[in-house]
Write an enzyme that holds these catalytic residues in place. Structure first.
Site, PDB file in Angstrom:
ATOM      1  N   GLU B 171       0.827  -1.209   0.000  1.00 52.41           N
ATOM      2  CA  GLU B 171       0.000   0.000   0.000  1.00 52.41           C
ATOM      3  C   GLU B 171       0.858   1.255   0.000  1.00 52.41           C
ATOM      4  OE1 GLU B 171       0.786   1.579   2.937  1.00 52.41           O
ATOM      5  OE2 GLU B 171       1.773  -0.313   3.465  1.00 52.41           O
ATOM      6  N   GLU B 314       4.495  -0.442   1.559  1.00 51.54           N
ATOM      7  CA  GLU B 314       4.681  -0.763   0.132  1.00 51.54           C
ATOM      8  C   GLU B 314       4.650  -2.268  -0.136  1.00 51.54           C
ATOM      9  OE1 GLU B 314       8.389   0.724  -1.372  1.00 51.54           O
ATOM     10  OE2 GLU B 314       7.982   2.801  -0.825  1.00 51.54           O
TER      11      GLU B 314
END
Lengths: 346, 346
Positions: B171, B314
């Site tokens: 994310e 991430e």
């Protein structure tokens, strides 16, 4: 023993600062890669490279038998040392599988099995047919210690000749957690019970027996347990002496080292006792489930990369951590900077 | 929302037992590979294979903006979400480097940037131009939630179509630790201060402000924070909704999942609240340095593979753990048994 005290050059401070500065420019919040940042920066300083690399990994597993096994301190029979050497030679042990995964060069060195195995891919560097039972007498004599130390240095010479970027030592020897626990207790001046664990799978009563065997030996040898080399000669294993010399030798030659588990960490502790500068060249693969490992890592001020409740030895916990160090390098080398990627800063 | 509650088949008990039995025969003390043994055995049960494998890794990073960023809860300006999406698309972010190292398939999905980026390798699945500021109103409406959930399902459909062996979600979204902390506090019914951390780098005073913003929102929305989907709609981010649906969908399709950091783990917590059986399909890459992560992992009864003081998101901490799972498989598949290697047992 002269070579053990030969000077060790510290990793380069300029490359260290330059690498720190690069980490601050990469597209991530400062410090957000945690321990990986420290690993990359330290490797840059050791390798004197702006872009550190870990391509060639050298794994040497040192095997030897232990006289102390007579005292019933291991869950496995002594013949397993030799059987596992054959397993290493055939590629069937855990460390073989892991070494293949990271494409490492792998070798096994017989530093003193009870009976040598005649296999072409086992390096013969025997210091003796197993150590003596240290509950009664010193584990080895001066000549044997010298040979065992030389076995470690030779492995590092081969690693350097092969252009290795990282040295990993492993060990195999039934009863060698007993030797390592005794070495750690003598070095740290703590009772055996504080550091003695299950090894390959002892129960609580058997662990008590193992600690009593160690404490009795520490008392018996008390007067001679002075320098790290005295301690190593009196309580050591040939494979632990080989590891100790290998770690010092690697540091002397500027080759980064990745330490494995309890036994390897005890060898690292002895190495630091003999030549303190070597500690700057060490990374630590993991904290194992063996009781004494956390205590020894603490004494080394170590930050291990993994903690997976492993307790196998062989170098396995170190080889398992290799991809982490490799990815730390690649992150350092390949990530875009804020200016390259046109990303705003905080 | 029907698809979220579709049944999840448990991993296969017969393959689980068979894999446990094989682990006991491998040339190592029983249990000495620690958590790696459990990973290999669980994967065998999930994949219904005697020899589990992790060859094709699918990484989907979901990005979206957050209205709550208006409240000054992040160290970075909001434009960084979009700038980092461009960085992902160009291959310069940490997760890109890590995905290359493990040869993973990588994609980035725009689930709701303030302004879409026109890049061919960014998948457009926009639920809106950022969420609303949840300090005043629900973060999203029903239609937006449906679209965001569908973005997660679509990613899993692509992973399954590509023959993936493992799904990793990542994310990106400035202020999304604020959303995740609010979601966790509402789900676990604990005060925001117990779970709110530094995110990308707040100081102590800024963290206090962030916790107050969250507590105030929890109070404001108190009456509607009932089901996990209500909580997600009210406090969520589009990327967190996408992750939640992706995790459920992967479990429904029998695809193992490797969870990343704090935000991903909050999505996992919501997923388990919606469809409890999905938890059997989860592995956890790491415990991050973000304050609330350990608490959320505890609620999930999770055993993370790494703890490297990372706090990047991430998907980075999950991709970093991939080699550990791969080596767990190879150890299970390639180690010799005691009888094959003629090694004596304890």
């Amino acid at each position: 023993m002269h070579s053990l005290s030969a000077p060790i050059t510290a990793p380069d401070a300029t490359y260290y600062q330059q690498a720190l500065s690069r980490q601050a420019q990469l597209t991530k919040p400062p410090g957000s890669l945690g321990l990986l940042e420290d690993c990359a920066v330290r490797l840059a300083a050791m390798q004197r490279r702006a872009m550190p690399k870990l391509e060639k990994i050298h794994v040497s597993v040192f095997a030897a038998d232990h006289g102390i096994a007579e005292e019933g301190v291991s869950a496995f029979p002594q013949v397993v040392t030799m059987e596992m050497v054959k397993n290493f030679a055939a590629g069937g042990a855990a460390v073989n599988v892991l070494a293949r995964h990271v494409d490492a060069y792998f070798e096994v060195v017989d530093v003193g099995l009870l009976q040598p195995v005649a296999l072409p891919n086992v390096i013969n560097h025997q210091a003796g047919a197993g150590t003596a039972n240290f509950s009664r007498t010193a584990a080895m004599n001066d000549e044997q210690l010298t040979i065992a130390l030389a076995a470690g240095r030779s492995a590092v010479e081969r690693a350097v000749a092969n252009g290795a970027d990282l040295f990993i030592g492993g060990e195999m020897g039934i009863a060698n957690t007993t030797s390592a626990s005794a070495l750690a207790a003598a070095s740290l001046r703590i009772p055996a019970a504080d550091i003695t664990g299950a090894g390959t799978g002892l129960n609580a009563g058997q662990i008590d027996h193992k600690a009593r065997v160690i404490d009795s030996a520490l008392q018996h040898h008390h007067a001679v347990l002075q320098s790290p080399l005295d301690i190593l000669k009196t309580l050591g294993g040939f494979e632990i002496a080989a590891l100790t010399a290998a770690y010092i030798s690697a540091a002397q030659q500027g080759l980064p080292v990745l330490i494995d588990g309890f036994i390897s960490s005890v060898a690292a502790l002895l190495a630091v006792g003999i030549n303190p500068g070597c500690v700057d060249w060490f990374f630590y693969g993991h904290c194992s489930a063996e009781k004494g490992h956390a205590r020894v890592l603490q004494a080394l001020n170590a930050q291990p990369l993994l903690n997976l409740q492993m307790r196998l030895g062989e170098g396995s916990g170190a080889v398992l951590a290799v991809p982490l160090l490799q990815m730390a390098c690649r992150l350092h080398n390949e990530m875009a900077t804020f200016s390259q990627a046109q990303v705003s800063t905080a």
